[in-house]
Design an enzyme around this catalytic site. Structure first.
Site, PDB file in Angstrom:
ATOM      1  N   HIS C  95       0.848  -1.191   0.000  1.00 18.97           N
ATOM      2  CA  HIS C  95       0.000   0.000   0.000  1.00 18.97           C
ATOM      3  C   HIS C  95       0.884   1.241   0.000  1.00 18.97           C
ATOM      4  O   HIS C  95       1.816   1.335   0.781  1.00 18.97           O
ATOM      5  CB  HIS C  95      -0.908   0.002   1.231  1.00 18.97           C
ATOM      6  CG  HIS C  95      -1.697   1.262   1.381  1.00 18.97           C
ATOM      7  ND1 HIS C  95      -2.426   1.811   0.348  1.00 18.97           N
ATOM      8  CD2 HIS C  95      -1.862   2.106   2.441  1.00 18.97           C
ATOM      9  CE1 HIS C  95      -3.017   2.920   0.761  1.00 18.97           C
ATOM     10  NE2 HIS C  95      -2.680   3.124   2.023  1.00 18.97           N
ATOM     11  N   HIS C  97       0.807   5.784  -1.084  1.00 20.03           N
ATOM     12  CA  HIS C  97       0.074   6.949  -1.596  1.00 20.03           C
ATOM     13  C   HIS C  97       0.877   7.532  -2.756  1.00 20.03           C
ATOM     14  O   HIS C  97       1.029   8.739  -2.867  1.00 20.03           O
ATOM     15  CB  HIS C  97      -0.122   8.006  -0.500  1.00 20.03           C
ATOM     16  CG  HIS C  97      -1.126   7.627   0.552  1.00 20.03           C
ATOM     17  ND1 HIS C  97      -1.724   8.564   1.377  1.00 20.03           N
ATOM     18  CD2 HIS C  97      -1.643   6.420   0.923  1.00 20.03           C
ATOM     19  CE1 HIS C  97      -2.552   7.950   2.208  1.00 20.03           C
ATOM     20  NE2 HIS C  97      -2.520   6.649   1.965  1.00 20.03           N
ATOM     21  N   ASP C 120       1.518  -5.145 -20.360  1.00 18.45           N
ATOM     22  CA  ASP C 120       2.553  -6.099 -19.950  1.00 18.45           C
ATOM     23  C   ASP C 120       2.364  -6.585 -18.514  1.00 18.45           C
ATOM     24  O   ASP C 120       2.911  -7.615 -18.132  1.00 18.45           O
ATOM     25  CB  ASP C 120       3.942  -5.455 -20.073  1.00 18.45           C
ATOM     26  CG  ASP C 120       4.464  -5.474 -21.511  1.00 18.45           C
ATOM     27  OD1 ASP C 120       4.083  -6.379 -22.277  1.00 18.45           O
ATOM     28  OD2 ASP C 120       5.251  -4.577 -21.864  1.00 18.45           O
ATOM     29  N   HIS C 169      -8.583   7.529  -1.595  1.00 20.51           N
ATOM     30  CA  HIS C 169      -7.531   7.090  -0.692  1.00 20.51           C
ATOM     31  C   HIS C 169      -6.223   6.883  -1.474  1.00 20.51           C
ATOM     32  O   HIS C 169      -5.383   7.779  -1.513  1.00 20.51           O
ATOM     33  CB  HIS C 169      -8.006   5.818   0.031  1.00 20.51           C
ATOM     34  CG  HIS C 169      -7.083   5.326   1.097  1.00 20.51           C
ATOM     35  ND1 HIS C 169      -7.480   4.491   2.114  1.00 20.51           N
ATOM     36  CD2 HIS C 169      -5.767   5.556   1.297  1.00 20.51           C
ATOM     37  CE1 HIS C 169      -6.431   4.225   2.895  1.00 20.51           C
ATOM     38  NE2 HIS C 169      -5.390   4.851   2.420  1.00 20.51           N
ATOM     39  N   TYR C 227       8.722 -14.232 -22.583  1.00 20.39           N
ATOM     40  CA  TYR C 227       9.631 -13.141 -22.267  1.00 20.39           C
ATOM     41  C   TYR C 227      10.728 -13.609 -21.304  1.00 20.39           C
ATOM     42  O   TYR C 227      10.508 -14.480 -20.479  1.00 20.39           O
ATOM     43  CB  TYR C 227       8.840 -12.000 -21.632  1.00 20.39           C
ATOM     44  CG  TYR C 227       9.637 -10.757 -21.386  1.00 20.39           C
ATOM     45  CD1 TYR C 227       9.860  -9.841 -22.417  1.00 20.39           C
ATOM     46  CD2 TYR C 227      10.161 -10.485 -20.123  1.00 20.39           C
ATOM     47  CE1 TYR C 227      10.590  -8.682 -22.196  1.00 20.39           C
ATOM     48  CE2 TYR C 227      10.891  -9.321 -19.897  1.00 20.39           C
ATOM     49  CZ  TYR C 227      11.098  -8.437 -20.932  1.00 20.39           C
ATOM     50  OH  TYR C 227      11.824  -7.294 -20.698  1.00 20.39           O
TER      51      TYR C 227
END
Lengths: 229, 229, 229, 229
Positions: C95, C97, C120, C169, C227
């Site tokens: 998490h 910001h 991708d 948020h 890849y």
């Protein structure tokens, strides 16, 4: 200044505009003038910044002709020479393609006084030149760039608004010496960044009041300046 | 705090706002107050940041008059003094021209609570002052800047929204001590950056709910705070 | 992973999101889960990043309750716990910001697949949760944040779109382990930055074709990935 | 160039695009061609930049097939090969997802010549390819990316506009050698950044005059170039 110290100052100023993030590739040049000796010192053309020494600064006469025989001057030398001839109070000229000043020059958007950051350094709107006509883009192109700058300053004191945006090109800034010219170029870039964002959020935004502009500008400049020690 | 430690804290805070990228040139100053001793310590005017020492912090009385005789205080001292007089809970004031907070101040755009980043530090919209009238820009200009800030906080708790945008100028932030004031100035700049971009993409965007604002703000502030160790 | 190595991985991931520029102040946390041992390890609440050690990572059970007695877990622990319970394929949650992902979350603007950078890593639009109702912002607020994320992923494979924007948020990202979760958070921020700018220039921009999306996503993910080495 | 020096040049160029800030994660690759020897050297697929050595550069034939047996070439090799086949004057190709060039590619917005920064390097509008059709995104997808680039350059000299935006993907740039190709990719990113901002502020902005474009481009390129020493 005597020759060695002017060369050092011009070198330092050319390095400072790189350090300040105003220069991409070799898009930038600073010159200084010694009016008594009839000389301009300017960065050589197309030399990488990290290879420059004070001795590399190219000496030209006041007409912009190189007087030495080693390196060629910046390709913008004639713009500098025209500015020195027209603006007797200035001692140094800075040209960059700094991002936001160049964006405003490309958009042909003059920079109104939207805040006191601007007012502390520029006593009014920073003008944009008119675009050069096709006939002005020939052999005399670089000098003509100087001429449209001078034209844009008719009726404007050269030191009270020490910068201009050349339409479709980028900014020129100047000052009484190289340090002041570089500082003005740095402030111009931030002022342009802020003006771009303020205008994008609030199209039609009006400038601050004349009273507030005068208060800030005259606090730092002129006979009654009170800022600093 | 005793005098030496307040001077050190004020010095550190002045250096911190540079390190945090909030300051261009010398556009920034931090002060701290010792209310019992009746003193404000503030950065001197126009001294380069890298030359500052704790001893250079200028001592003023609570009316903003320098009481020493060496350096002159920041030209913004009277704004700080007015804020200390009106806001008894604050111990330090930070003024910068940080880019996005200044852009919002120039656009005269208050910052609504668009997200929890804002809500974690500011318990509501960050206000913009009214522009100063022409008569307010005279001799008492700097104190009047403080007065329009105080006016903008009528009915707002000074610590619950510890920052303001001065119209056409830039941000002031504050806190109980210098570290908190600097932190609020840092968060303000990021909150302003996010709000500018959110508004540019979604004009007319509404703030988050009052419930979410309270939840986040009160988690970090006040008697029932639960954040941290 | 055994306990020491999971703690190290979680520490490294918490430091990586700072190094990658996704974190302002302490707005960020990473956790990792050991499903067999029934444990989540997560950053402690409000501890400065430069003071963190692997031993500081807080051990919680799968319901998000701290099982040690030293430091308190990140205040977002319950969101992480709800995600681990609902998304059995994930091993780590990030998490932040981070600026542009948070801006898109504030503007409640899902991120369509405007380019192959997005394709991708994310096999479709990155969703925004619905805003939480006032009754959901009470005691169970942090868990409810997890619940609206889970709600937004009804019908979406948790690993094919390993990120979400929580309305008002900011972003959560995840992956099979901490390194993948951090990488997804980094890519998300760049994808959000590009989408913001593409939408601002070209409102109403349409996503790339389903065929191109599948081509790029499946080149890097799934049974037929080609890849890398 | 002989093989060792081409490998070194290709390695240096791959590191340069990272140093110049054009690369996020592993989204970038540079190749160089030795047409006499019938070889292309290119970055290997998905190897972290800080682990690359000159020996890791993968040798391919002019059809893009790896001729060694150690590492696999960049997954974009076939685009490079198609460009080398169609553009005989070029010696190196750079592909990145640099932020603003990619944004313009996502918005499918060609970059008109808004300023002399652009004109110094690109002799006209930088084109955007058409989007690939669903049938072109199959097995031959990477080669087809090269084919739509070539299609977009019908009637355009490959060296006078040494870059393109692939719709919904990102930029390719090229040059006579690796250093020139990297330099063009760097300038492209700044030109794209400026164009984005100029267009956002002034929708409908017109390009600079043909005369000014020619003046700047031809000052630095072609038989009558005057720039530099």
């Amino acid at each position: 200044m005597n020759a060695p110290s002017l060369a050092s100052a011009v070198l330092d100023a050319n390095l400072a505009i790189v350090r300040q993030g105003l220069v991409l590739s070799t898009f930038g040049n600073v010159s200084g003038v010694d009016r008594q000796a009839g000389r301009i010192l300017i960065k050589p053309s197309g030399v990488p910044y990290d290879a420059l020494s004070a001795e590399d600064m190219v000496e030209c006469d006041l007409d912009g002709r190189a007087t030495g025989n080693r390196l060629r001057p910046s390709s913008d030398i004639m713009t500098h020479a025209v500015l020195y001839a027209a603006f007797p109070a200035i001692g140094a000229v800075v040209h960059t393609h700094s991002t936001f000043a160049t964006i405003m020059a490309q958009a042909m958007c003059p920079i109104p006084v939207f805040g006191t950051t601007h007012a502390d350094y520029f006593h009014g709107t920073i003008p944009v030149t008119r675009p050069l006509g096709a006939h002005e883009v020939g052999d005399d192109y670089v000098a003509n760039t100087g001429r449209v700058i001078v034209e844009a300053f008719e009726g404007i004191d050269q030191l009270s608004i020490p910068a201009v945006l050349v339409a479709g090109h980028g900014p020129f800034a100047w000052g009484r010496d190289t340090a002041e010219a570089v500082h003005n170029a740095v402030i111009l870039e931030e002022v342009a960044r802020m003006a771009w964002h303020a205008l994008a959020l609030a199209p039609g935004l009006q400038p601050i009041s004349r009273a507030l502009l005068d208060r800030h500008y005259l606090r730092k400049h002129g006979a009654s300046a009170t800022y600093g020690q």
